[in-house]
Design a protein around this motif. Structure first.
Motif, PDB file in Angstrom:
ATOM      1  N   LYS A 315       0.882  -1.253   0.031  1.00  0.00           N
ATOM      2  CA  LYS A 315       0.027  -0.016   0.061  1.00  0.00           C
ATOM      3  C   LYS A 315       0.889   1.433   0.054  1.00  0.00           C
ATOM      4  CE  LYS A 315      -4.459  -1.813   2.172  1.00  0.00           C
ATOM      5  NZ  LYS A 315      -5.249  -1.697   3.157  1.00  0.00           N
ATOM      6  N   GLN A 316       2.140   1.026  -0.113  1.00  0.00           N
ATOM      7  CA  GLN A 316       2.872   2.413   0.194  1.00  0.00           C
ATOM      8  C   GLN A 316       2.765   3.251  -1.094  1.00  0.00           C
ATOM      9  OE1 GLN A 316       7.345   1.008  -1.777  1.00  0.00           O
ATOM     10  NE2 GLN A 316       6.430  -0.402  -0.251  1.00  0.00           N
ATOM     11  N   ASP A 317       2.168   2.937  -2.121  1.00  0.00           N
ATOM     12  CA  ASP A 317       2.248   3.820  -3.375  1.00  0.00           C
ATOM     13  C   ASP A 317       1.033   4.893  -3.009  1.00  0.00           C
ATOM     14  OD1 ASP A 317       0.133   2.156  -3.524  1.00  0.00           O
ATOM     15  OD2 ASP A 317       0.024   2.319  -5.789  1.00  0.00           O
ATOM     16  N   LYS A 318       0.122   4.795  -2.050  1.00  0.00           N
ATOM     17  CA  LYS A 318      -0.732   5.466  -1.518  1.00  0.00           C
ATOM     18  C   LYS A 318      -0.432   6.371  -0.177  1.00  0.00           C
ATOM     19  CE  LYS A 318      -4.817   3.410  -3.869  1.00  0.00           C
ATOM     20  NZ  LYS A 318      -4.195   2.270  -4.401  1.00  0.00           N
ATOM     21  N   PHE A 323       2.055  10.814   3.164  1.00  0.00           N
ATOM     22  CA  PHE A 323       3.124  10.880   4.548  1.00  0.00           C
ATOM     23  C   PHE A 323       3.716  12.151   4.318  1.00  0.00           C
ATOM     24  CE2 PHE A 323       7.006  10.639   6.880  1.00  0.00           C
ATOM     25  CZ  PHE A 323       6.660  10.231   8.179  1.00  0.00           C
ATOM     26  N   ASN A 324       3.988  12.848   3.177  1.00  0.00           N
ATOM     27  CA  ASN A 324       4.494  14.280   3.016  1.00  0.00           C
ATOM     28  C   ASN A 324       5.950  14.005   3.207  1.00  0.00           C
ATOM     29  OD1 ASN A 324       2.129  15.396   2.224  1.00  0.00           O
ATOM     30  ND2 ASN A 324       1.436  15.926   4.208  1.00  0.00           N
ATOM     31  N   GLY A 325       6.433  13.582   4.002  1.00  0.00           N
ATOM     32  CA  GLY A 325       7.824  13.484   4.362  1.00  0.00           C
ATOM     33  C   GLY A 325       8.741  12.375   3.506  1.00  0.00           C
ATOM     34  N   PRO A 326      10.120  12.489   3.767  1.00  0.00           N
ATOM     35  CA  PRO A 326      10.943  11.489   3.250  1.00  0.00           C
ATOM     36  C   PRO A 326      10.811  10.076   3.675  1.00  0.00           C
ATOM     37  CG  PRO A 326      12.117  13.109   4.589  1.00  0.00           C
ATOM     38  CD  PRO A 326      10.860  13.433   4.541  1.00  0.00           C
ATOM     39  N   ILE A 327      11.107   9.226   2.902  1.00  0.00           N
ATOM     40  CA  ILE A 327      11.005   7.736   3.461  1.00  0.00           C
ATOM     41  C   ILE A 327      12.505   6.950   3.191  1.00  0.00           C
ATOM     42  CG2 ILE A 327       9.807   5.611   2.971  1.00  0.00           C
ATOM     43  CD1 ILE A 327       8.422   8.617   1.152  1.00  0.00           C
ATOM     44  N   LEU A 328      12.663   6.169   4.191  1.00  0.00           N
ATOM     45  CA  LEU A 328      13.948   5.422   4.025  1.00  0.00           C
ATOM     46  C   LEU A 328      13.720   3.998   3.914  1.00  0.00           C
ATOM     47  CD1 LEU A 328      17.023   5.217   4.029  1.00  0.00           C
ATOM     48  CD2 LEU A 328      16.796   5.273   6.754  1.00  0.00           C
ATOM     49  N   MET A 329      13.993   3.401   2.703  1.00  0.00           N
ATOM     50  CA  MET A 329      13.995   1.857   2.639  1.00  0.00           C
ATOM     51  C   MET A 329      14.854   1.153   2.966  1.00  0.00           C
ATOM     52  SD  MET A 329      10.676   1.889   1.546  1.00  0.00           S
ATOM     53  CE  MET A 329      10.769   0.184   1.057  1.00  0.00           C
ATOM     54  N   THR A 330      14.913   0.397   4.240  1.00  0.00           N
ATOM     55  CA  THR A 330      16.295  -0.149   4.693  1.00  0.00           C
ATOM     56  C   THR A 330      16.249  -1.552   4.120  1.00  0.00           C
ATOM     57  OG1 THR A 330      15.140  -1.197   6.595  1.00  0.00           O
ATOM     58  CG2 THR A 330      16.020   0.912   6.937  1.00  0.00           C
ATOM     59  N   THR A 331      15.418  -2.237   3.796  1.00  0.00           N
ATOM     60  CA  THR A 331      15.296  -3.549   2.805  1.00  0.00           C
ATOM     61  C   THR A 331      14.224  -3.684   1.927  1.00  0.00           C
ATOM     62  OG1 THR A 331      13.720  -4.525   4.278  1.00  0.00           O
ATOM     63  CG2 THR A 331      16.262  -4.647   4.993  1.00  0.00           C
ATOM     64  N   ASN A 332      13.697  -4.910   1.318  1.00  0.00           N
ATOM     65  CA  ASN A 332      12.641  -5.007   0.537  1.00  0.00           C
ATOM     66  C   ASN A 332      11.526  -4.664   1.471  1.00  0.00           C
ATOM     67  OD1 ASN A 332      12.926  -7.324   1.916  1.00  0.00           O
ATOM     68  ND2 ASN A 332      11.933  -8.485   0.532  1.00  0.00           N
ATOM     69  N   CYS A 333      10.391  -4.546   1.209  1.00  0.00           N
ATOM     70  CA  CYS A 333       9.793  -4.367  -0.224  1.00  0.00           C
ATOM     71  C   CYS A 333       9.427  -3.206  -0.651  1.00  0.00           C
ATOM     72  CB  CYS A 333       8.425  -5.210  -0.184  1.00  0.00           C
ATOM     73  SG  CYS A 333       8.487  -7.063   0.469  1.00  0.00           S
ATOM     74  N   LYS A 338       5.930   6.378  -7.194  1.00  0.00           N
ATOM     75  CA  LYS A 338       5.544   7.256  -8.224  1.00  0.00           C
ATOM     76  C   LYS A 338       6.340   8.649  -8.313  1.00  0.00           C
ATOM     77  CE  LYS A 338       0.677   6.351  -7.176  1.00  0.00           C
ATOM     78  NZ  LYS A 338      -0.724   6.821  -6.575  1.00  0.00           N
ATOM     79  N   ASN A 339       6.063   9.366  -9.318  1.00  0.00           N
ATOM     80  CA  ASN A 339       6.821  10.577  -9.363  1.00  0.00           C
ATOM     81  C   ASN A 339       6.582  11.661  -8.325  1.00  0.00           C
ATOM     82  OD1 ASN A 339       8.201   9.756 -11.510  1.00  0.00           O
ATOM     83  ND2 ASN A 339       6.838  10.511 -13.200  1.00  0.00           N
ATOM     84  N   SER A 340       5.500  11.401  -7.908  1.00  0.00           N
ATOM     85  CA  SER A 340       4.929  12.584  -6.535  1.00  0.00           C
ATOM     86  C   SER A 340       5.605  12.367  -5.426  1.00  0.00           C
ATOM     87  CB  SER A 340       3.402  12.188  -6.274  1.00  0.00           C
ATOM     88  OG  SER A 340       3.080  10.744  -5.954  1.00  0.00           O
ATOM     89  N   TYR A 341       6.280  11.280  -5.045  1.00  0.00           N
ATOM     90  CA  TYR A 341       7.296  11.033  -3.906  1.00  0.00           C
ATOM     91  C   TYR A 341       8.655  10.504  -4.219  1.00  0.00           C
ATOM     92  CZ  TYR A 341       5.587   6.132  -3.767  1.00  0.00           C
ATOM     93  OH  TYR A 341       5.511   4.965  -3.959  1.00  0.00           O
ATOM     94  N   LYS A 342       8.957  10.245  -5.517  1.00  0.00           N
ATOM     95  CA  LYS A 342      10.403   9.705  -5.828  1.00  0.00           C
ATOM     96  C   LYS A 342      11.257  10.334  -5.169  1.00  0.00           C
ATOM     97  CE  LYS A 342      12.547   7.250  -9.553  1.00  0.00           C
ATOM     98  NZ  LYS A 342      12.598   7.070 -11.292  1.00  0.00           N
TER      99      LYS A 342
END
Length: 572
Positions: A315-318, A323-333, A338-342
């Motif tokens: 559900k992360q694409d929504k 969330f508005n802020g930055p996201i840190l992916m430490t592992t999968n998944c 989307k370009n809106s938060y890339k």
């Protein structure tokens, strides 16, 4: 065929992805991943031999673990980064060869055909002259075009025999899951060289055309043994570093400050992020598999550790958008962003996505530098609230064993009639709503034991409790399925049973990717039988291999909630 992949539950048509992965990976990425696995096998030929003469190369250990990890479903979509890893692997393989030569072993020379013939037999090489090593140990190229050509020849379908292919891939997927967990333990300073040695030996075995189906089955089951060892090591690493998980209420609403969202499984990355954000006016929220971090005592001292935002990974694409802020992916998944938060997304370690900023390892043993993420967060709006309330978790083995008397009394009195292990993964398929419906339909005297993101199908339902014991006991991340095994073994001891399968425990597990595979193999090693997997059985299980698992371990699929409940409860 330029790509073929069937390592995850969402393999196209239940058979395999050919044009593009359902996960979003392109043909180029799929092929580079195939080549990377092939190179790790070649390195393993040398490292396995080196171990026989007392040479252990830790850089090789780390490279193989990270390479396996980076090819897990939804971990790394960055073809440039994967290609650089292939180049590094070819360089490491040469260094490993030179290390053997310096030790007095003339690699590739008939003068040493005594050890070489043994190695060749182990690697399954069929050549006229024994001085020729398997091509995985000798092939070399230095450009993308040659890499692509080779990748098409060494992928999954290069093994023609369907059953041998199935067993080889089952083994490799187990190794990938094991590598992910070993990597997290390594990050906290814990390691087990026996596990590295097995990984490398097992990789070499997948090149051996002389091994029978029975031989490979034995190695697959041995993988389960090392899976248990690695999960126990990670459990020790996590609890020794951050304390034993405690029963905890986790906020699922939001505050009014800017936030950073951290997803994945790596607790070390979370610790470093919390330290660096302290006093910066930025809150930190968890997403998906990072939720169980709230259960560890060490993280509760951080007042800006705000809560959990959202649900399972798919559900992360929504949710990343709102969330508005930055996201840190430490592992999968990772879901292709989307370009809106890339431009707000960051990856680290084995993860990657083309065009997404990557946070490198710290230099000279120092922590990673998250300042770029923090500065961006300060300029962002607070998260949009998508839900309110709290969810309860923290029922890892230490906590449940502290409640053992209460649990045992409930079982003896009949208040608890059956436990259902519903651990594993969540996913996009609508058929996974089965697990929500199954949880709702369970008798009121049944308790769910869970770990992994599968819990998001029912952890926000109001299922109540039994004498104060919640009907959903969340042990944590998918690797914390080890906790569920420890709990089962303890109950077996308490009730004086000879066989773990005599316990009133049923296994209805949802799977998605390779970490679920190593959990399954670990449970088989522990003697657990009659495990049911859904929503579909793995595409990589050939009919004959599936038959072996059914006949020897009672592995089964799922049908519908009503019929499955009758089956689990022993009703006709």
């Amino acid at each position: 065929m330029s790509m073929f992949c069937y390592q995850c539950q969402e393999a196209a048509g239940g058979k395999g992805c050919t044009g593009k992965g359902v996960c979003g990976k392109t043909q180029d990425v799929a092929k580079t991943q195939d080549l990377l696995i092939y190179i790790t096998k070649g390195i393993s030929i040398y490292s396995t031999k080196a171990r026989e003469v007392g040479i252990v190369n830790k850089e090789v250990n780390n490279f193989i673990v990270e390479s396996l990890f980076s090819t897990i479903t939804n971990a790394n979509f960055d073809n440039k980064a994967l290609t650089e890893r292939v180049k590094k692997g070819l360089k490491l393989r040469q260094e490993m060869k030179e290390q053997l030569i310096k030790a007095g072993i003339k690699v590739g020379s008939a003068e040493n055909d005594n050890w070489l013939s043994k190695l060749l037999k182990f690697a399954g090489v069929k050549t006229k002259e024994e001085e020729n090593l398997h091509e995985a140990a000798t092939w070399f190229a230095d450009n993308a075009e040659e890499f692509s050509k080779k990748a098409e020849k060494v992928g999954i379908l290069s093994t023609e025999n369907e059953d041998i292919r199935s067993l080889r891939e089952l083994l490799i997927y187990g190794l990938k899951g094991m590598a992910a967990y070993l990597h997290h333990a390594n990050n906290l300073g814990y390691d087990d060289d026996n596990s590295h040695a097995f990984m490398q030996k097992a990789l070499v075995s997948t090149l051996n055309d002389n091994l029978s189906g029975d031989d490979l089955t034995a190695i697959v089951l041995e993988c389960g043994k090392y899976g248990v060892d690695v999960m126990a090591l990670l459990d020790k690493a996590n609890t020794s570093t951050y304390g034993n998980p405690e029963i905890t209420k986790v906020n699922i609403g939001v505050r009014n400050k800017p936030g950073i969202l951290i997803s994945g499984h790596d607790l070390k990355d979370l610790e470093e992020l919390l330290k660096q954000t302290e006093g910066k006016g930025v809150d930190v929220y968890t997403h998906s598999e990072m939720l169980p971090a709230h259960y560890y005592p060490a993280f509760k001292k951080y007042t800006h550790f705000a809560g959990n935002y959202g649900n399972a990974w798919w559900k992360q694409d929504k949710e990343f958008e709102s969330f508005n802020g930055p996201i840190l992916m430490t592992t999968n998944c990772i879901v292709p962003p989307k370009n809106s938060y890339k431009d707000r997304m960051y990856t680290t370690v084995a993860t990657g996505f083309d065009g997404v900023k990557h946070i490198p390892e710290g230099k000279n043993g120092k922590a990673k530098d998250f300042s770029q993420i923090i500065e961006q967060a300060k300029k962002c709006k607070p998260p949009v609230e998508i839900e309110k309330g709290e969810i309860v978790g923290g029922f890892a083995h230490n906590q449940v064993l502290a409640l053992a008397d209460k649990v045992v009394d409930a079982v003896k009195s009949g208040a608890i009639k059956r436990f259902f292990v519903m651990a594993g993964c969540d996913g996009r398929m609508k058929s996974r709503n089965y697990y929500t419906d199954f949880a709702k339909a369970l008798p009121k005297d049944a308790v769910i034991l869970t770990a992994g993101c599968a819990k998001y199908k029912y952890n926000k339902l109001d299922l109540g409790d039994i004498g104060g014991i919640p009907r959903v006991l969340d042990a944590g991340q998918c690797n914390d399925s080890y906790s569920l095994a420890v709990i089962a073994l303890k109950l077996k001891e308490v009730f004086g049973l000879e066989d773990i399968n005599e316990l009133p425990i049923s296994y209805n597990i949802a799977w998605y990717e390779q970490k679920a595979v190593i959990v399954l193999l670990a449970l088989l090693h522990l003697g657990v039988k009659n495990i049911h997997l859904g929503p579909t059985l793995p595409a990589f299980l050939s009919p004959n291999v599936a038959k072996v698992l059914v006949e020897n371990f009672g592995i089964g699929g799922i049908t519908n909630v009503e019929d499955d409940l009758k089956m689990f409860m022993g009703e006709k």
